[in-house]
Design an enzyme around this catalytic site. Structure first.
Site, PDB file in Angstrom:
ATOM      1  N   LEU A  43       0.853  -1.195   0.000  1.00  0.00           N
ATOM      2  CA  LEU A  43       0.000   0.000   0.000  1.00  0.00           C
ATOM      3  C   LEU A  43       0.886   1.240   0.000  1.00  0.00           C
ATOM      4  CD1 LEU A  43      -2.622  -1.068   2.695  1.00  0.00           C
ATOM      5  CD2 LEU A  43      -2.574  -1.584   0.238  1.00  0.00           C
ATOM      6  N   ALA A  92      -0.159   4.474  -1.724  1.00  0.00           N
ATOM      7  CA  ALA A  92      -0.843   5.556  -2.437  1.00  0.00           C
ATOM      8  C   ALA A  92      -0.945   6.835  -1.618  1.00  0.00           C
ATOM      9  CB  ALA A  92      -2.247   5.096  -2.845  1.00  0.00           C
ATOM     10  N   ARG A 143       1.535  13.537   7.842  1.00  0.00           N
ATOM     11  CA  ARG A 143       2.381  13.906   8.978  1.00  0.00           C
ATOM     12  C   ARG A 143       3.838  14.152   8.585  1.00  0.00           C
ATOM     13  NH1 ARG A 143       0.066   8.846  12.203  1.00  0.00           N
ATOM     14  NH2 ARG A 143      -0.346   8.262  10.038  1.00  0.00           N
ATOM     15  N   THR A 156      -7.006   2.684   3.950  1.00  0.00           N
ATOM     16  CA  THR A 156      -6.253   1.467   3.624  1.00  0.00           C
ATOM     17  C   THR A 156      -7.158   0.377   3.031  1.00  0.00           C
ATOM     18  OG1 THR A 156      -6.470   0.934   5.983  1.00  0.00           O
ATOM     19  CG2 THR A 156      -4.361   1.814   5.267  1.00  0.00           C
ATOM     20  N   ASP A 202       5.314   1.986   4.131  1.00  0.00           N
ATOM     21  CA  ASP A 202       6.064   2.921   4.974  1.00  0.00           C
ATOM     22  C   ASP A 202       6.729   2.247   6.176  1.00  0.00           C
ATOM     23  OD1 ASP A 202       3.826   2.382   6.504  1.00  0.00           O
ATOM     24  OD2 ASP A 202       3.354   4.478   6.941  1.00  0.00           O
ATOM     25  N   ASN A 255       6.068   7.725  10.260  1.00  0.00           N
ATOM     26  CA  ASN A 255       4.992   8.685  10.034  1.00  0.00           C
ATOM     27  C   ASN A 255       5.476  10.126   9.974  1.00  0.00           C
ATOM     28  OD1 ASN A 255       2.803   6.828   9.815  1.00  0.00           O
ATOM     29  ND2 ASN A 255       2.969   6.493  12.004  1.00  0.00           N
ATOM     30  N   ARG A 301      34.938  11.299 -11.221  1.00  0.00           N
ATOM     31  CA  ARG A 301      33.509  11.152 -11.504  1.00  0.00           C
ATOM     32  C   ARG A 301      33.254  10.365 -12.786  1.00  0.00           C
ATOM     33  NH1 ARG A 301      31.477  15.292 -15.049  1.00  0.00           N
ATOM     34  NH2 ARG A 301      33.183  16.620 -15.727  1.00  0.00           N
TER      35      ARG A 301
HETATM   36  C1  UD1 Z   1      -2.458   2.092   9.813  1.00  0.00           C
HETATM   37  C2  UD1 Z   1      -3.551   1.245  10.498  1.00  0.00           C
HETATM   38  C3  UD1 Z   1      -3.283   1.190  12.001  1.00  0.00           C
HETATM   39  C4  UD1 Z   1      -1.892   0.618  12.253  1.00  0.00           C
HETATM   40  C5  UD1 Z   1      -0.829   1.424  11.500  1.00  0.00           C
HETATM   41  C6  UD1 Z   1       0.488   0.706  11.621  1.00  0.00           C
HETATM   42  C7  UD1 Z   1      -5.616   1.536   9.196  1.00  0.00           C
HETATM   43  C8  UD1 Z   1      -6.936   2.182   9.148  1.00  0.00           C
HETATM   44  N1  UD1 Z   1      -4.848   1.839  10.245  1.00  0.00           N
HETATM   45  O1  UD1 Z   1      -2.582   3.409  10.307  1.00  0.00           O
HETATM   46  O2  UD1 Z   1      -4.247   0.380  12.613  1.00  0.00           O
HETATM   47  O3  UD1 Z   1      -1.612   0.629  13.641  1.00  0.00           O
HETATM   48  O4  UD1 Z   1      -1.163   1.523  10.101  1.00  0.00           O
HETATM   49  O5  UD1 Z   1       1.515   1.403  10.997  1.00  0.00           O
HETATM   50  O6  UD1 Z   1      -5.296   0.735   8.348  1.00  0.00           O
HETATM   51  N2  UD1 Z   1      -2.474   4.098   2.082  1.00  0.00           N
HETATM   52  C9  UD1 Z   1      -2.966   3.998   0.797  1.00  0.00           C
HETATM   53  N3  UD1 Z   1      -4.177   4.541   0.494  1.00  0.00           N
HETATM   54  C10 UD1 Z   1      -4.938   5.178   1.429  1.00  0.00           C
HETATM   55  C11 UD1 Z   1      -4.423   5.277   2.746  1.00  0.00           C
HETATM   56  C12 UD1 Z   1      -3.191   4.716   3.041  1.00  0.00           C
HETATM   57  O7  UD1 Z   1      -2.324   3.428  -0.091  1.00  0.00           O
HETATM   58  O8  UD1 Z   1      -6.022   5.622   1.077  1.00  0.00           O
HETATM   59  C13 UD1 Z   1      -1.157   3.528   2.390  1.00  0.00           C
HETATM   60  C14 UD1 Z   1      -0.165   4.581   2.808  1.00  0.00           C
HETATM   61  O9  UD1 Z   1       0.559   5.061   1.694  1.00  0.00           O
HETATM   62  C15 UD1 Z   1       0.741   3.833   3.800  1.00  0.00           C
HETATM   63  C16 UD1 Z   1      -0.148   2.725   4.351  1.00  0.00           C
HETATM   64  O10 UD1 Z   1      -1.269   2.644   3.478  1.00  0.00           O
HETATM   65  O11 UD1 Z   1       1.854   3.249   3.165  1.00  0.00           O
HETATM   66  C17 UD1 Z   1      -0.617   3.017   5.774  1.00  0.00           C
HETATM   67  O12 UD1 Z   1      -1.293   4.243   5.792  1.00  0.00           O
HETATM   68  P1  UD1 Z   1      -1.170   5.276   6.988  1.00  0.00           P
HETATM   69  O13 UD1 Z   1      -1.987   6.454   6.668  1.00  0.00           O
HETATM   70  O14 UD1 Z   1       0.256   5.491   7.340  1.00  0.00           O
HETATM   71  O15 UD1 Z   1      -1.906   4.442   8.154  1.00  0.00           O
HETATM   72  P2  UD1 Z   1      -1.789   4.693   9.707  1.00  0.00           P
HETATM   73  O16 UD1 Z   1      -2.563   5.866  10.079  1.00  0.00           O
HETATM   74  O17 UD1 Z   1      -0.366   4.628  10.120  1.00  0.00           O
HETATM   75 CA    CA Z   2       1.616   4.537   9.032  1.00  0.00          CA
END
Ligand code: UD1
Ligand code: CA
Length: 462
Positions: A7, A9, A14, A91, A115, A240, A346
């Site tokens: 994932l 996208a 933050r 997600t 991430d 994050n 270089r």
């Molecule tokens: C997410 C989890 C949380 C967990 C944490 C661990 C959810 C709702 N929450 O939260 O329970 O403890 O990870 O690190 O899943 N992404 C997409 N599309 C979207 C949203 C996110 O591709 O629409 C990808 C982001 O690029 C990222 C990953 O999903 O790589 C996680 O997204 P992020 O927003 O960091 O989730 P957290 O708030 O950390």
């Molecule tokens: Ca995260």
């Protein structure tokens, strides 16, 4: 055979950045490249990457790092697929964007966030093994945290089975007191996943489709949900903020420096030494303070790298000395050569055995023969120098005529006088000598003396 979904996208609010989070670099590689390295260990059949923010750049980063991984291990050749999530609605929404592509896959599907760069292949392997052994429809990786603030909590029932996952912003005080969190790493049975995805809602504080709701929905459909609690939070948690990114950078750097020291490399001051993950350094080499070594660099044994030097993608033999304040990129240096201080190599400089490149010398795309010396104030570009050549101070290969880059060839045992201009294309035959200030515009036959145009007094000034 396992499939993988990354994932990637999200923007990563933050991070306070215009760049997608997964493109931010850790130890010289984008975050998503670190994740890719781990998922490759599963030897997956296909890797689906969900892209959205800066989709093209993320796709390029994934393709590039996959190429490098395949180069290193040609047996691995997963199919790379990219799925666009146009709007980032969570997600769960991200996985849903790939639904059509998943329909004919057999799975299991390992989903990871792009991430979490420290995740290890062995952890993913254990997850998949547990998933099979327990015959689960989903197995979620979790971890205990001293301070779980910000993460999704895992709420279990009295038997230890999952009740539900609760995000920070949706949790009651009791929920938030739980220290076990989900880490966005799952193994799914694909049909069971698809069945639950359709039932996701945005009924939560962020108005998003949460992937963390899927296990509960699967359970409601009579599916088997497993939880695998991992021992190291450090390894599995995502980046994050830029503070977390710098923390990880420091950890990775420490880990690398310790590995090198344990393998016999002297690092005088680990606090100011920066060595990227893929760098190799041989036994009894000494790295002085304030040195940066990046990219796919290899340094042999018994080398001395002095301070304030930056090396990137270098191939350095044994017993080489790089003196203070050099910048060396995409170059090779053979055994026993000495570089610097203040030298710049270089784009394809190849320095031969026991050669010497001194202060304020720039070398580009040139081959310098064994024992050849250019000790001061010189530019060597698009040149091939034989063995035992001596280049006087101030020598320039005039390689560029405004249109083309032209070649200079200097054969063995030539002595180039100070301030000689070699107007390329030009060849100086073996054993020849040029006088100080010569402007060489034609090929010089072997064993010749070329005298410069001597300066004459034109007029008295006073
Ligand atoms: C997410 C989890 C949380 C967990 C944490 C661990 C959810 C709702 N929450 O939260 O329970 O403890 O990870 O690190 O899943 N992404 C997409 N599309 C979207 C949203 C996110 O591709 O629409 C990808 C982001 O690029 C990222 C990953 O999903 O790589 C996680 O997204 P992020 O927003 O960091 O989730 P957290 O708030 O950390
Ligand atoms: Ca995260």
């Amino acid at each position: 055979m396992t499939d993988v979904m990354i994932l990637a996208a999200g923007l990563g609010t933050r991070m306070k950045s215009r760049r997608a989070k997964v493109l931010h670099e850790l130890a010289g590689l984008p975050l998503v490249a670190h994740v890719l390295r781990a998922v490759f260990k599963l030897n997956p059949e296909a890797i689906f990457t969900v892209v959205g923010h800066q989709a093209e750049e993320v796709e390029r980063a994934v393709r590039n790092s996959a190429l490098r991984l395949i180069e290193a291990n040609p047996a691995a050749s997963p199919e790379l697929q990219f799925v666009t999530q146009t709007e980032q609605k969570g997600t769960g929404h991200a996985v849903r964007a790939a639904r059509a592509r998943l329909a004919d896959r057999r799975g299991p599907l390992v989903v990871v966030a792009g991430d979490a760069p420290l995740i290890e292949g062995s952890t993913l392997r254990t997850l998949v093994d547990t998933h099979h052994a327990e015959k689960n429809d989903v197995t979620m990786l979790t971890v205990m945290m001293d301070d779980p603030t910000g993460y999704g909590r895992i709420i279990r029932d009295e038997n230890g089975s999952l009740l539900r996952c609760v995000e920070q912003r949706d949790g009651s005080p009791e929920d938030l007191a739980v220290r076990e969190v989900g880490v966005s790493v799952y193994s799914f049975d694909i049909p069971a996943l698809l069945g639950a995805l359709d039932r996701l809602t945005t009924d939560n504080a962020q108005g998003e489709y949460y992937l963390t709701d899927v296990p509960r929905l699967m359970q409601e459909q009579g599916k088997r949900v497993g939880l695998l609690c991992h021992s190291s939070a450090e390894e599995v948690l995502g980046v994050n903020t830029r503070i977390e990114l710098a923390d990880l950078e420091r950890k990775l750097r420490d880990r690398k420096l310790r590995e090198l020291m344990l393998s016999g490399v002297t690092i005088i001051d680990p606090a100011t030494t920066y060595i990227h993950q893929d760098v190799e350094v041989g036994q009894d080499s000494v790295i002085n303070p304030q040195v940066i070594i990046e990219g796919a660099s290899r340094i042999g044994s018994g080398c001395i790298i002095q301070s304030w030097t930056r090396l990137k993608n270098v191939d350095i033999g044994n017993g080489v000395t790089v003196r203070n304040s050099c910048v060396v990129e995409d170059s090779a240096i053979r055994d026993g050569a000495t570089i610097g201080p203040f030298a710049r190599l270089r784009a394809g400089a190849q320095i031969g055995e026991k050669a010497g490149i001194g202060n304020f010398v720039e070398v580009k795309k040139s081959k310098i023969g064994r024992g050849t010396k250019a000790s001061h104030l010189t530019y060597l570009g698009d040149a091939t120098l034989g063995e035992r050549v001596n280049i006087g101070a101030g020598t320039v290969t005039c390689n560029y005529d405004g249109v083309r880059k032209n070649e200079t060839i200097i054969e063995d045992d030539v002595k180039i006088g100070s301030d000689t201009m070699l107007v390329a294309p030009v060849r100086v035959g073996h054993g020849s000598v040029t006088g100080a200030g010569s402007v060489v515009i034609k090929d010089v036959p072997p064993d010749s003396l070329v005298a410069g145009v001597p300066a004459v007094v034109k007029k008295k000034l006073r």
